[in-house]
Design an enzyme around this catalytic site. Structure first.
Site, PDB file in Angstrom:
ATOM      1  N   GLY A 199     -12.606  -8.677 -10.841  1.00 11.86           N
ATOM      2  CA  GLY A 199     -11.370  -8.235 -10.174  1.00 11.86           C
ATOM      3  C   GLY A 199     -10.275  -9.274 -10.356  1.00 11.86           C
ATOM      4  O   GLY A 199     -10.529 -10.466 -10.226  1.00 11.86           O
ATOM      5  N   ALA A 218      -2.094 -23.150 -17.197  1.00 13.27           N
ATOM      6  CA  ALA A 218      -2.560 -24.545 -17.177  1.00 13.27           C
ATOM      7  C   ALA A 218      -3.556 -24.809 -18.302  1.00 13.27           C
ATOM      8  O   ALA A 218      -3.516 -25.855 -18.958  1.00 13.27           O
ATOM      9  CB  ALA A 218      -3.189 -24.854 -15.818  1.00 13.27           C
ATOM     10  N   ARG A 272     -14.899  -5.534 -16.037  1.00  7.78           N
ATOM     11  CA  ARG A 272     -16.294  -5.843 -15.706  1.00  7.78           C
ATOM     12  C   ARG A 272     -17.112  -5.255 -16.849  1.00  7.78           C
ATOM     13  O   ARG A 272     -16.967  -4.086 -17.166  1.00  7.78           O
ATOM     14  CB  ARG A 272     -16.676  -5.227 -14.363  1.00  7.78           C
ATOM     15  CG  ARG A 272     -15.864  -5.838 -13.204  1.00  7.78           C
ATOM     16  CD  ARG A 272     -16.408  -5.406 -11.847  1.00  7.78           C
ATOM     17  NE  ARG A 272     -15.746  -6.148 -10.782  1.00  7.78           N
ATOM     18  CZ  ARG A 272     -14.737  -5.677 -10.050  1.00  7.78           C
ATOM     19  NH1 ARG A 272     -14.274  -4.465 -10.250  1.00  7.78           N
ATOM     20  NH2 ARG A 272     -14.189  -6.412  -9.103  1.00  7.78           N
ATOM     21  N   ASP A 302     -18.457 -14.931  -9.211  1.00  6.00           N
ATOM     22  CA  ASP A 302     -19.863 -15.284  -9.427  1.00  6.00           C
ATOM     23  C   ASP A 302     -20.496 -14.623 -10.641  1.00  6.00           C
ATOM     24  O   ASP A 302     -21.203 -15.261 -11.419  1.00  6.00           O
ATOM     25  CB  ASP A 302     -20.681 -14.858  -8.200  1.00  6.00           C
ATOM     26  CG  ASP A 302     -20.936 -16.032  -7.277  1.00  6.00           C
ATOM     27  OD1 ASP A 302     -20.569 -17.153  -7.641  1.00  6.00           O
ATOM     28  OD2 ASP A 302     -21.514 -15.804  -6.193  1.00  6.00           O
ATOM     29  N   THR A 307     -10.882 -15.206  -7.348  1.00  6.15           N
ATOM     30  CA  THR A 307     -11.202 -13.962  -6.636  1.00  6.15           C
ATOM     31  C   THR A 307     -10.549 -14.006  -5.266  1.00  6.15           C
ATOM     32  O   THR A 307     -10.537 -15.065  -4.629  1.00  6.15           O
ATOM     33  CB  THR A 307     -12.721 -13.738  -6.461  1.00  6.15           C
ATOM     34  OG1 THR A 307     -12.928 -12.723  -5.459  1.00  6.15           O
ATOM     35  CG2 THR A 307     -13.477 -14.979  -6.026  1.00  6.15           C
ATOM     36  N   ILE A 308     -10.041 -12.867  -4.809  1.00  5.90           N
ATOM     37  CA  ILE A 308      -9.418 -12.853  -3.477  1.00  5.90           C
ATOM     38  C   ILE A 308     -10.466 -12.975  -2.377  1.00  5.90           C
ATOM     39  O   ILE A 308     -10.136 -13.286  -1.241  1.00  5.90           O
ATOM     40  CB  ILE A 308      -8.567 -11.578  -3.234  1.00  5.90           C
ATOM     41  CG1 ILE A 308      -9.430 -10.314  -3.257  1.00  5.90           C
ATOM     42  CG2 ILE A 308      -7.417 -11.498  -4.216  1.00  5.90           C
ATOM     43  CD1 ILE A 308      -8.737  -9.094  -2.657  1.00  5.90           C
ATOM     44  N   ASP A 309     -11.751 -12.708  -2.708  1.00  6.23           N
ATOM     45  CA  ASP A 309     -12.785 -12.626  -1.670  1.00  6.23           C
ATOM     46  C   ASP A 309     -13.200 -13.986  -1.109  1.00  6.23           C
ATOM     47  O   ASP A 309     -13.811 -14.055  -0.047  1.00  6.23           O
ATOM     48  CB  ASP A 309     -14.046 -11.941  -2.225  1.00  6.23           C
ATOM     49  CG  ASP A 309     -13.772 -10.535  -2.735  1.00  6.23           C
ATOM     50  OD1 ASP A 309     -12.799  -9.918  -2.275  1.00  6.23           O
ATOM     51  OD2 ASP A 309     -14.522 -10.064  -3.618  1.00  6.23           O
ATOM     52  N   ASP A 367     -15.599 -15.689  -2.039  1.00  2.00           N
ATOM     53  CA  ASP A 367     -17.053 -15.639  -1.859  1.00  2.00           C
ATOM     54  C   ASP A 367     -17.818 -16.464  -2.896  1.00  2.00           C
ATOM     55  O   ASP A 367     -18.942 -16.127  -3.257  1.00  2.00           O
ATOM     56  CB  ASP A 367     -17.537 -14.172  -1.866  1.00  2.00           C
ATOM     57  CG  ASP A 367     -17.196 -13.457  -3.174  1.00  2.00           C
ATOM     58  OD1 ASP A 367     -16.438 -14.015  -3.988  1.00  2.00           O
ATOM     59  OD2 ASP A 367     -17.684 -12.330  -3.368  1.00  2.00           O
ATOM     60  N   MET A 383     -10.326  -5.882   2.151  1.00  2.00           N
ATOM     61  CA  MET A 383     -11.341  -6.144   1.120  1.00  2.00           C
ATOM     62  C   MET A 383     -12.175  -7.380   1.468  1.00  2.00           C
ATOM     63  O   MET A 383     -12.021  -7.959   2.536  1.00  2.00           O
ATOM     64  CB  MET A 383     -10.663  -6.331  -0.233  1.00  2.00           C
ATOM     65  CG  MET A 383     -10.233  -5.037  -0.878  1.00  2.00           C
ATOM     66  SD  MET A 383      -9.600  -5.334  -2.547  1.00  2.00           S
ATOM     67  CE  MET A 383      -9.525  -3.667  -3.165  1.00  2.00           C
ATOM     68  N   ARG A 396     -15.508  -7.568  -0.347  1.00  2.00           N
ATOM     69  CA  ARG A 396     -16.840  -7.216  -0.848  1.00  2.00           C
ATOM     70  C   ARG A 396     -17.867  -7.421   0.273  1.00  2.00           C
ATOM     71  O   ARG A 396     -17.737  -6.776   1.294  1.00  2.00           O
ATOM     72  CB  ARG A 396     -17.184  -8.047  -2.080  1.00  2.00           C
ATOM     73  CG  ARG A 396     -18.153  -7.341  -3.013  1.00  2.00           C
ATOM     74  CD  ARG A 396     -18.377  -8.149  -4.265  1.00  2.00           C
ATOM     75  NE  ARG A 396     -17.284  -8.045  -5.199  1.00  2.00           N
ATOM     76  CZ  ARG A 396     -17.177  -7.100  -6.131  1.00  2.00           C
ATOM     77  NH1 ARG A 396     -18.117  -6.194  -6.246  1.00  2.00           N
ATOM     78  NH2 ARG A 396     -16.164  -7.067  -6.941  1.00  2.00           N
ATOM     79  N   GLY A 432      -3.677 -11.890  15.055  1.00  2.00           N
ATOM     80  CA  GLY A 432      -4.027 -11.671  16.460  1.00  2.00           C
ATOM     81  C   GLY A 432      -4.775 -10.377  16.691  1.00  2.00           C
ATOM     82  O   GLY A 432      -4.537  -9.680  17.689  1.00  2.00           O
ATOM     83  N   ALA A 433      -5.694 -10.047  15.794  1.00  3.75           N
ATOM     84  CA  ALA A 433      -6.479  -8.805  15.950  1.00  3.75           C
ATOM     85  C   ALA A 433      -7.322  -8.874  17.223  1.00  3.75           C
ATOM     86  O   ALA A 433      -7.899  -9.920  17.528  1.00  3.75           O
ATOM     87  CB  ALA A 433      -7.379  -8.620  14.732  1.00  3.75           C
ATOM     88  N   GLN A 477      -3.896  -5.591  -1.779  1.00  6.72           N
ATOM     89  CA  GLN A 477      -4.324  -6.965  -1.486  1.00  6.72           C
ATOM     90  C   GLN A 477      -4.530  -7.797  -2.745  1.00  6.72           C
ATOM     91  O   GLN A 477      -4.620  -9.024  -2.689  1.00  6.72           O
ATOM     92  CB  GLN A 477      -5.641  -6.952  -0.693  1.00  6.72           C
ATOM     93  CG  GLN A 477      -5.532  -6.285   0.649  1.00  6.72           C
ATOM     94  CD  GLN A 477      -6.877  -5.865   1.200  1.00  6.72           C
ATOM     95  OE1 GLN A 477      -7.523  -6.620   1.914  1.00  6.72           O
ATOM     96  NE2 GLN A 477      -7.336  -4.669   0.878  1.00  6.72           N
TER      97      GLN A 477
HETATM   98  O1  F6P Z   1     -13.799  -8.835  -5.861  1.00  8.42           O
HETATM   99  C1  F6P Z   1     -12.508  -8.434  -5.605  1.00  8.42           C
HETATM  100  C2  F6P Z   1     -12.466  -7.052  -5.049  1.00  8.42           C
HETATM  101  O2  F6P Z   1     -11.113  -6.718  -4.825  1.00  8.42           O
HETATM  102  C3  F6P Z   1     -13.300  -6.817  -3.789  1.00  8.42           C
HETATM  103  O3  F6P Z   1     -12.667  -7.290  -2.627  1.00  8.42           O
HETATM  104  C4  F6P Z   1     -13.486  -5.336  -3.817  1.00  8.42           C
HETATM  105  O4  F6P Z   1     -14.681  -4.963  -3.155  1.00  8.42           O
HETATM  106  C5  F6P Z   1     -13.581  -5.039  -5.282  1.00  8.42           C
HETATM  107  O5  F6P Z   1     -12.990  -6.121  -5.973  1.00  8.42           O
HETATM  108  C6  F6P Z   1     -12.877  -3.760  -5.706  1.00  8.42           C
HETATM  109  O6  F6P Z   1     -13.146  -3.550  -7.029  1.00  8.42           O
HETATM  110  P1  F6P Z   1     -12.419  -2.461  -7.960  1.00  8.42           P
HETATM  111  O7  F6P Z   1     -11.194  -3.104  -8.495  1.00  8.42           O
HETATM  112  O8  F6P Z   1     -13.403  -2.195  -9.015  1.00  8.42           O
HETATM  113  O9  F6P Z   1     -12.080  -1.307  -7.095  1.00  8.42           O
END
Ligand code: F6P
Length: 323
Positions: A11, A22, A72, A103, A125-127, A129, A169, A171, A185-186, A255
């Site tokens: 992603g 860079a 991917r 990863d 990655t935005i996650d 993770d 998002m 994942r 402030g959720a 996002q």
């Molecule tokens: O890993 C980044 C991410 O945006 C996750 O937050 C989300 O689950 C996934 O990719 C969405 O993937 P796609 O772009 O295949 O819908």
């Protein structure tokens, strides 16, 4: 090292372009040829690449997405796919590779390193993770996007005395939800790392705050949370059990876009530069990470075996003060 390649995989994330910039500039300034590989490992297998120069990366530091495109690639998960990629590297004369992604992409980078093509991973990655890394490229921008979007949702939620259930998002990780949830402030933040308890956490908490005079609510839900059905179903459940009119919003791919924040641009520039300096030494199978505000590099296998979880104290604080 005479020629290196750079690709973005998985992603996309805001700041990937700053990292490409860079890598290309550091490589060129060190006297190397830098090949930009399109569409991640798919493009590597297909030999879809072009030579980049200092000017190919002008005016991209502020742009979201990735000028090299991303994908991917299932074929790259097979031995046959990896061997094809190794053959292409030899044909083109790629002596090393910088892989910007998550990863899954690092697993590919380590497979290639094992086959004699030194690879350096950069976490994009935005996650957030990636266990070995405190902050991944794109995470900060995505949190700010969520904050902006939910601030808007909050305006209308307040005007109508409603409850908004917002899915973000991440994942299988709750980093985005937790940090953005605290920032907006959720009333409740649902993350995959914390056992789900709708009755005691969501419904009772809303009832308790209703008694103190609160009339609008935002519930932030990480997409990895299991057992709630859809956010639409959760909103209906909340409405039924609290009497508060509820609406669901899935923020989705908004996002992943947008101009990267200062933090992401700086991080991407540091990581891209570091990755090339490691390759110059002929070293591969490393991932560049940030830990306690330092930029370091780690062995990919070691990095992939690490684990990290959300900051439970931040979760406690969010719950103690968003009431
Ligand atoms: O890993 C980044 C991410 O945006 C996750 O937050 C989300 O689950 C996934 O990719 C969405 O993937 P796609 O772009 O295949 O819908």
């Amino acid at each position: 090292m005479k020629t290196i390649g750079v690709l973005t995989s998985g992603g996309d994330a805001p700041g990937m372009n700053a990292a490409i910039r860079a890598v290309v500039r550091t490589g060129c300034e060190s006297g190397m040829r830098v090949m930009g590989i399109r569409r991640g490992f798919r493009g590597l297998i297909d030999g879809d690449m072009y030579e980049m120069n200092l000017r190919s990366v002008s005016d991209i530091i502020h742009r979201g997405g990735t000028i090299l495109y991303s994908a991917r690639c299932d074929e790259f998960r097979t031995d046959e796919g990896i061997n094809k990629a190794v053959d292409v590297c030899h044909e083109v004369g790629l002596d090393g590779l910088v892989v910007i992604g998550g990863d899954g992409s690092f697993k590919g980078a380590s497979d290639l390193s094992k086959k004699g093509i030194p690879c350096i991973g950069i976490p994009g990655t935005i996650d957030n993770d990636i266990a070995s890394c405190d902050y991944t490229i794109g995470y900060d921008t995505a949190m700010n996007t969520i904050m902006d979007m939910v601030d808007r949702i909050r305006d209308t939620t307040e005007s109508h005395h409603r409850c908004s259930v917002v899915e973000v998002m991440g994942r299988n990780s709750g980093f985005l939800a937790l940090n953005a949830g605290l920032a907006i402030g959720a009333t409740c933040i649902l993350v995959p790392e914390i056992k789900l308890d709708i009755e005691n956490y969501v419904i009772d908490r809303m009832r308790r705050t209703q008694k103190t005079g609160k009339e609008h609510f935002v519930i932030l839900v990480s997409e990895g949370v299991k057992g709630i059905g859809s956010v639409d179903e959760l909103a209906k459940y909340i409405q039924k059990h609290t009497g508060v009119e509820s609406r669901a919003t899935i923020l989705g791919h908004v996002q992943r876009g947008g101009s990267p924040s200062v933090r992401d641009r700086v991080l991407a520039s540091q990581m891209g530069n570091r990755a090339v300096h490691i390759l110059i030494k002929g070293i591969g199978n490393r991932i560049v990470v940030t830990r306690s505000d330092n930029i370091l590099d780690l062995d990919i296998y070691e990095a992939l075996s690490m684990s990290k979880t959300i900051d439970l104290d931040l979760y406690r604080i969010a719950n103690e003060i968003s009431i």
